[in-house]
Design an enzyme around this catalytic site. Structure first.
Site, PDB file in Angstrom:
ATOM      1  N   THR A   6     -10.821 -37.766 -18.919  1.00 53.62           N
ATOM      2  CA  THR A   6     -12.222 -38.152 -19.133  1.00 53.62           C
ATOM      3  C   THR A   6     -12.451 -38.650 -20.548  1.00 53.62           C
ATOM      4  O   THR A   6     -13.204 -39.606 -20.770  1.00 53.62           O
ATOM      5  CB  THR A   6     -13.153 -36.953 -18.850  1.00 53.62           C
ATOM      6  OG1 THR A   6     -13.054 -36.606 -17.469  1.00 53.62           O
ATOM      7  CG2 THR A   6     -14.603 -37.294 -19.171  1.00 53.62           C
ATOM      8  N   THR A  36      -9.512 -32.652 -18.453  1.00 54.80           N
ATOM      9  CA  THR A  36      -9.816 -31.222 -18.429  1.00 54.80           C
ATOM     10  C   THR A  36      -9.418 -30.521 -17.135  1.00 54.80           C
ATOM     11  O   THR A  36      -9.162 -29.316 -17.135  1.00 54.80           O
ATOM     12  CB  THR A  36     -11.320 -30.981 -18.665  1.00 54.80           C
ATOM     13  OG1 THR A  36     -12.075 -31.629 -17.632  1.00 54.80           O
ATOM     14  CG2 THR A  36     -11.742 -31.499 -20.023  1.00 54.80           C
ATOM     15  N   ASP A  37      -9.337 -31.244 -16.017  1.00 54.74           N
ATOM     16  CA  ASP A  37      -9.176 -30.570 -14.723  1.00 54.74           C
ATOM     17  C   ASP A  37      -7.874 -29.795 -14.607  1.00 54.74           C
ATOM     18  O   ASP A  37      -7.841 -28.727 -13.992  1.00 54.74           O
ATOM     19  CB  ASP A  37      -9.295 -31.581 -13.582  1.00 54.74           C
ATOM     20  CG  ASP A  37     -10.730 -32.009 -13.339  1.00 54.74           C
ATOM     21  OD1 ASP A  37     -11.643 -31.363 -13.906  1.00 54.74           O
ATOM     22  OD2 ASP A  37     -10.960 -32.972 -12.587  1.00 54.74           O
ATOM     23  N   LYS A  48     -10.235 -23.344 -17.216  1.00 54.05           N
ATOM     24  CA  LYS A  48     -11.466 -24.124 -17.085  1.00 54.05           C
ATOM     25  C   LYS A  48     -12.415 -23.370 -16.165  1.00 54.05           C
ATOM     26  O   LYS A  48     -12.078 -23.050 -15.027  1.00 54.05           O
ATOM     27  CB  LYS A  48     -11.187 -25.516 -16.525  1.00 54.05           C
ATOM     28  CG  LYS A  48     -12.453 -26.398 -16.521  1.00 54.05           C
ATOM     29  CD  LYS A  48     -12.192 -27.820 -16.060  1.00 54.05           C
ATOM     30  CE  LYS A  48     -13.499 -28.605 -16.151  1.00 54.05           C
ATOM     31  NZ  LYS A  48     -13.353 -30.006 -15.662  1.00 54.05           N
ATOM     32  N   TYR A  52      -4.644   1.804  -5.853  1.00 55.97           N
ATOM     33  CA  TYR A  52      -5.105   2.023  -4.492  1.00 55.97           C
ATOM     34  C   TYR A  52      -3.940   1.939  -3.505  1.00 55.97           C
ATOM     35  O   TYR A  52      -2.929   1.279  -3.764  1.00 55.97           O
ATOM     36  CB  TYR A  52      -6.167   0.972  -4.105  1.00 55.97           C
ATOM     37  CG  TYR A  52      -7.476   1.128  -4.838  1.00 55.97           C
ATOM     38  CD1 TYR A  52      -8.470   1.991  -4.374  1.00 55.97           C
ATOM     39  CD2 TYR A  52      -7.731   0.403  -5.991  1.00 55.97           C
ATOM     40  CE1 TYR A  52      -9.675   2.119  -5.033  1.00 55.97           C
ATOM     41  CE2 TYR A  52      -8.931   0.523  -6.667  1.00 55.97           C
ATOM     42  CZ  TYR A  52      -9.899   1.388  -6.188  1.00 55.97           C
ATOM     43  OH  TYR A  52     -11.093   1.509  -6.856  1.00 55.97           O
TER      44      TYR A  52
END
Length: 335
Positions: free
Chosen positions: A14, A85-86, A156, A278
């Site tokens: 971007t 950024t993804d 992110k 657990y």
């Protein structure tokens, strides 16, 4: 004091995008990015290595990026990698494993808005990345929105907000205040006590599954039958997995016996998985599930790819995940 010599490696994203008929497309070069960030007190060189939306950055691109960083590391005091950024957190985590003991700071950054837009966050992020590359200790980092984070701890967490990345389960390495870059003394950076060796051998034939009520465990076996060599399962809470009717725990045991490592992490972004607390976790642990502890999903899947690329068997992978290699995991959380 002589000015620091830095390198900008651009890959698209971007930050370098422009409007087209198909939407935002990476078009700006590294030189174009640098021209929009003025008065930097560094000697900066620029090299364009990719021009891709980061959704298209995959293992082949990881190898190329790592190779370029390794090639130029001795010529510069620090390197900035501009990136979409993804998938930037995945790239930062993978570079951490491919370039262990890197001798200089390598800082990834990008932006939520293209740099040619008036109110873009790109100029500030680039300034921060260059400052980090000039001042941080050697390692792989991600710089975004006035925070410097360890690359293998970055995630992110927002799609449009400028505060898009967070450092998960450890504080940011540093923040920007009116006093400049303020480093967090509580964040320990792995010291470079060995020679950096480029190692891009990975096995991308892995899967990451987010468990949900009703998930069919036979799908795990089907993935393995079709070439999957390792699985990260994001379980519930501390890493719990169901065994009534749809027996995920039993399926894990079958895969372990086939030498397929299964890493158990939590769907929760913060804090750790703990298979000892657990019954639903203890049973998975008894079947051979490997705890991811407080690792990010991005770090867990890239660490698994890298481990399998070294030819590790399921027991060696378990030992590898029981080791803090680049700051990606807190081992002392489980005694």
């Amino acid at each position: 004091m002589a000015e620091k010599k830095l390198l900008l490696l651009s890959t698209g994203g971007t930050i370098a995008s422009a409007v087209s008929d198909e939407g935002l497309v990476p078009k700006e070069s590294g030189e174009d990015l640098l021209k929009r960030v003025s008065n930097l007190p560094y000697d900066i060189d620029v090299k364009d290595i990719l021009q891709l939306d980061s959704s298209n950055i995959q293992p082949e691109e990881w190898r190329k990026i790592a190779e370029k960083i390794y090639e130029y590391r001795n010529d510069y005091d620090g390197i900035v990698l501009s990136h979409g950024t993804d998938t930037m957190a995945y790239t930062a985590s993978m570079l951490s494993f491919m370039l262990q003991n890197i001798e200089i700071p390598v800082v990834l950054t990008g932006s939520q808005v293209p740099i040619n837009v008036v109110l873009s966050d790109a100029p500030d992020n680039l300034r921060l990345a260059f400052a980090a590359a000039a001042t941080c200790k050697p390692g792989i980092y991600l710089a975004f929105d006035r925070k410097i984070m360890l690359g293998c701890r970055s995630v992110k967490v927002r799609t449009i907000n400028f505060d898009a990345f967070e450092s998960v389960n450890i504080p940011p390495v540093a923040r920007v205040t009116s006093d400049g870059i303020v480093f967090n003394k509580d964040v320990q950076i792995h010291k470079c006590n060995k020679k950096c060796v480029l190692n891009t051998k990975i096995n991308p034939h892995v899967a990451m599954i987010k468990l949900f009520p009703g998930f069919d465990p036979y799908l795990l076996e089907a993935m393995v039958d079709n070439g999957c060599r390792g699985i990260v399962i994001e379980g519930y809470g501390l890493g719990g997995m169901n065994y009534i009717r749809r027996n995920i725990v039993g399926a894990i045991g079958k895969l372990i016996k086939k030498d397929i490592p299964v890493v158990a992490s939590s769907q929760c972004l913060y804090e750790r998985s703990d298979l000892t607390k657990y019954e639903v976790g203890r049973l998975a642990l008894l079947e051979g599930a490997i705890s991811a502890r407080d690792m990010t999903s991005e770090s867990a899947i890239t660490k698994l790819m890298w481990a399998l690329g070294q030819g590790m068997d399921v027991h060696e992978v378990a030992q590898f995940f029981d080791t803090d290699v680049v700051g990606e995991v807190t081992i002392e959380d489980e005694k």
